[in-house]
Design a protein around this motif. Structure first.
Motif, PDB file in Angstrom:
ATOM      1  N   LYS A 110     -32.966  24.957  82.530  1.00  0.00           N
ATOM      2  CA  LYS A 110     -32.771  24.629  83.943  1.00  0.00           C
ATOM      3  C   LYS A 110     -31.792  23.481  84.128  1.00  0.00           C
ATOM      4  N   MET A 111     -31.762  22.552  83.174  1.00  0.00           N
ATOM      5  CA  MET A 111     -30.794  21.457  83.278  1.00  0.00           C
ATOM      6  C   MET A 111     -29.376  22.012  83.262  1.00  0.00           C
ATOM      7  N   TYR A 112     -29.088  22.924  82.338  1.00  0.00           N
ATOM      8  CA  TYR A 112     -27.768  23.546  82.277  1.00  0.00           C
ATOM      9  C   TYR A 112     -27.427  24.215  83.607  1.00  0.00           C
ATOM     10  N   GLU A 113     -28.356  24.956  84.151  1.00  0.00           N
ATOM     11  CA  GLU A 113     -28.096  25.703  85.388  1.00  0.00           C
ATOM     12  C   GLU A 113     -27.955  24.787  86.598  1.00  0.00           C
ATOM     13  N   SER A 114     -28.536  23.585  86.554  1.00  0.00           N
ATOM     14  CA  SER A 114     -28.387  22.641  87.662  1.00  0.00           C
ATOM     15  C   SER A 114     -27.018  21.971  87.649  1.00  0.00           C
ATOM     16  N   VAL A 115     -26.379  21.944  86.468  1.00  0.00           N
ATOM     17  CA  VAL A 115     -25.053  21.336  86.345  1.00  0.00           C
ATOM     18  C   VAL A 115     -23.957  22.381  86.482  1.00  0.00           C
ATOM     19  N   ARG A 116     -24.130  23.512  85.804  1.00  0.00           N
ATOM     20  CA  ARG A 116     -23.077  24.529  85.723  1.00  0.00           C
ATOM     21  C   ARG A 116     -23.285  25.666  86.721  1.00  0.00           C
ATOM     22  N   ILE A 117     -23.617  25.323  87.939  1.00  0.00           N
ATOM     23  CA  ILE A 117     -23.784  26.317  88.997  1.00  0.00           C
ATOM     24  C   ILE A 117     -22.492  27.118  89.169  1.00  0.00           C
ATOM     25  N   PRO A 118     -22.521  28.447  89.233  1.00  0.00           N
ATOM     26  CA  PRO A 118     -23.685  29.348  89.288  1.00  0.00           C
ATOM     27  C   PRO A 118     -23.988  30.016  87.946  1.00  0.00           C
ATOM     28  N   LEU A 119     -23.531  29.423  86.855  1.00  0.00           N
ATOM     29  CA  LEU A 119     -23.724  30.050  85.546  1.00  0.00           C
ATOM     30  C   LEU A 119     -25.195  30.054  85.144  1.00  0.00           C
ATOM     31  N   LYS A 120     -25.560  31.020  84.306  1.00  0.00           N
ATOM     32  CA  LYS A 120     -26.933  31.155  83.834  1.00  0.00           C
ATOM     33  C   LYS A 120     -26.998  30.813  82.353  1.00  0.00           C
ATOM     34  N   TYR A 121     -27.998  30.036  82.001  1.00  0.00           N
ATOM     35  CA  TYR A 121     -28.143  29.519  80.646  1.00  0.00           C
ATOM     36  C   TYR A 121     -28.135  30.617  79.594  1.00  0.00           C
ATOM     37  N   GLU A 122     -28.984  31.606  79.746  1.00  0.00           N
ATOM     38  CA  GLU A 122     -29.102  32.652  78.720  1.00  0.00           C
ATOM     39  C   GLU A 122     -27.808  33.463  78.601  1.00  0.00           C
ATOM     40  N   ASP A 123     -27.127  33.682  79.726  1.00  0.00           N
ATOM     41  CA  ASP A 123     -25.875  34.442  79.692  1.00  0.00           C
ATOM     42  C   ASP A 123     -24.816  33.714  78.870  1.00  0.00           C
ATOM     43  N   THR A 124     -24.650  32.422  79.124  1.00  0.00           N
ATOM     44  CA  THR A 124     -23.628  31.672  78.403  1.00  0.00           C
ATOM     45  C   THR A 124     -24.009  31.493  76.942  1.00  0.00           C
ATOM     46  N   LEU A 125     -25.290  31.285  76.692  1.00  0.00           N
ATOM     47  CA  LEU A 125     -25.753  31.173  75.309  1.00  0.00           C
ATOM     48  C   LEU A 125     -25.462  32.448  74.533  1.00  0.00           C
ATOM     49  N   SER A 126     -25.667  33.599  75.175  1.00  0.00           N
ATOM     50  CA  SER A 126     -25.417  34.879  74.505  1.00  0.00           C
ATOM     51  C   SER A 126     -23.933  35.065  74.212  1.00  0.00           C
ATOM     52  N   LYS A 127     -23.069  34.496  75.063  1.00  0.00           N
ATOM     53  CA  LYS A 127     -21.629  34.604  74.828  1.00  0.00           C
ATOM     54  C   LYS A 127     -21.187  33.728  73.660  1.00  0.00           C
ATOM     55  N   LEU A 128     -21.834  32.597  73.509  1.00  0.00           N
ATOM     56  CA  LEU A 128     -21.573  31.769  72.325  1.00  0.00           C
ATOM     57  C   LEU A 128     -21.952  32.526  71.051  1.00  0.00           C
ATOM     58  N   LYS A 129     -23.135  33.124  71.063  1.00  0.00           N
ATOM     59  CA  LYS A 129     -23.594  33.877  69.891  1.00  0.00           C
ATOM     60  C   LYS A 129     -22.676  35.065  69.627  1.00  0.00           C
ATOM     61  N   MET A 130     -22.252  35.737  70.698  1.00  0.00           N
ATOM     62  CA  MET A 130     -21.338  36.870  70.549  1.00  0.00           C
ATOM     63  C   MET A 130     -20.045  36.446  69.875  1.00  0.00           C
ATOM     64  N   PHE A 131     -19.491  35.314  70.314  1.00  0.00           N
ATOM     65  CA  PHE A 131     -18.228  34.850  69.740  1.00  0.00           C
ATOM     66  C   PHE A 131     -18.394  34.580  68.244  1.00  0.00           C
ATOM     67  N   MET A 132     -19.488  33.945  67.867  1.00  0.00           N
ATOM     68  CA  MET A 132     -19.709  33.655  66.450  1.00  0.00           C
ATOM     69  C   MET A 132     -19.913  34.928  65.648  1.00  0.00           C
ATOM     70  N   ASP A 133     -20.556  35.923  66.243  1.00  0.00           N
ATOM     71  CA  ASP A 133     -20.747  37.209  65.568  1.00  0.00           C
ATOM     72  C   ASP A 133     -19.407  37.910  65.350  1.00  0.00           C
ATOM     73  N   VAL A 134     -18.519  37.858  66.349  1.00  0.00           N
ATOM     74  CA  VAL A 134     -17.202  38.480  66.215  1.00  0.00           C
ATOM     75  C   VAL A 134     -16.401  37.769  65.122  1.00  0.00           C
ATOM     76  N   ARG A 135     -16.473  36.453  65.098  1.00  0.00           N
ATOM     77  CA  ARG A 135     -15.753  35.706  64.054  1.00  0.00           C
ATOM     78  C   ARG A 135     -16.268  36.075  62.663  1.00  0.00           C
ATOM     79  N   LYS A 136     -17.579  36.231  62.557  1.00  0.00           N
ATOM     80  CA  LYS A 136     -18.163  36.626  61.278  1.00  0.00           C
ATOM     81  C   LYS A 136     -17.734  38.029  60.890  1.00  0.00           C
ATOM     82  N   LYS A 137     -17.722  38.940  61.873  1.00  0.00           N
ATOM     83  CA  LYS A 137     -17.318  40.322  61.622  1.00  0.00           C
ATOM     84  C   LYS A 137     -15.885  40.403  61.116  1.00  0.00           C
ATOM     85  N   LEU A 138     -15.029  39.551  61.660  1.00  0.00           N
ATOM     86  CA  LEU A 138     -13.620  39.546  61.256  1.00  0.00           C
ATOM     87  C   LEU A 138     -13.370  38.678  60.023  1.00  0.00           C
TER      88      LEU A 138
END
Length: 219
Positions: A110-138
């Motif tokens: 909730k702290m993240y979402e109160s600062v980074r309006i209108p972004l959602k914490y889980e959505d951005t976290l999943s994009k971080l994980k996705m980026f690291m997965d793509v880097r690992k795949k390559l």
């Protein structure tokens, strides 16, 4: 970006709204290439997509990174809030050999979402994980992925933030808060700012600022 009346953090979004800085335009590719060509000619070492806007809003951002790399720029960084990251973009950055991707990620839940309006914490976290997965795949070791947060967003649970992010990205850092209504620092009349000799900020119109913090182009 909307600023929440419940947010008590003195963050960059609040500062930009207070300063009434518009960020609706993009730098034209032709101007960008001209800037990079001149910088490469004078052996610029680091190019950072940062300052006042969100770099990933530019649909040509991957091509921009590749152009700078092809021109011999040694180090290329992107600062972003991470919201627009996609797998295609991640692959593009990795193949273009981006050196560092810094994601502004203020606090958890909730702290993240109160600062980074209108972004959602889980959505951005999943994009971080996705980026690291793509880097690992390559099978790549770059870009180095770093998250940065305002200290006030993690001061109550810094170890939890470090644990969560440390298990995903390469580096974790925090920035001190600036309260523009109060003076936190005593001015040193003998201080000479190093940034005048180390950095140049170029606006989307091609204007060169003496200082990266000259947000309203007053100098």
């Amino acid at each position: 970006i909307e600023v929440s009346s419940k947010c008590n953090l003195k963050c960059d979004h609040c500062f930009r709204q207070y300063m009434n800085i518009p960020e609706s335009a993009l730098m034209a590719m032709s101007l960008y290439k001209k800037v990079v060509d001149e910088c490469a000619k004078h052996k610029l070492f680091t190019l950072k997509f940062s300052m006042r806007g969100e770099p990933l809003m530019n649909p040509e951002i991957v091509q921009m990174v590749k152009y700078a790399r092809d021109k011999g720029i040694k180090e290329i960084w992107i600062n972003t809030n991470g919201d627009l990251l996609t797998e295609k973009m991640a692959e593009g950055f990795i193949k273009a050999k981006l050196d560092c991707l810094t994601v502004s990620f203020d606090g958890l839940g909730k702290m993240y979402e109160s600062v980074r309006i209108p972004l959602k914490y889980e959505d951005t976290l999943s994009k971080l994980k996705m980026f690291m997965d793509v880097r690992k795949k390559l099978k790549a070791d770059k870009p180095v992925v770093k998250v940065q947060t305002l200290w006030s967003a993690v001061k109550d649970n810094p170890n939890e933030y470090l644990k969560v992010m440390g298990n995903i990205v390469d580096k974790v850092s925090y920035n001190i808060d600036f309260d523009f209504k109060e003076i936190h620092f005593t001015s040193d009349p003998d201080y000479i700012c190093y940034r005048l000799w180390q950095r140049r900020a170029i606006t989307r119109e091609g204007n060169v600022l003496k200082c990266p913090s000259d947000f309203e182009e007053e100098e």
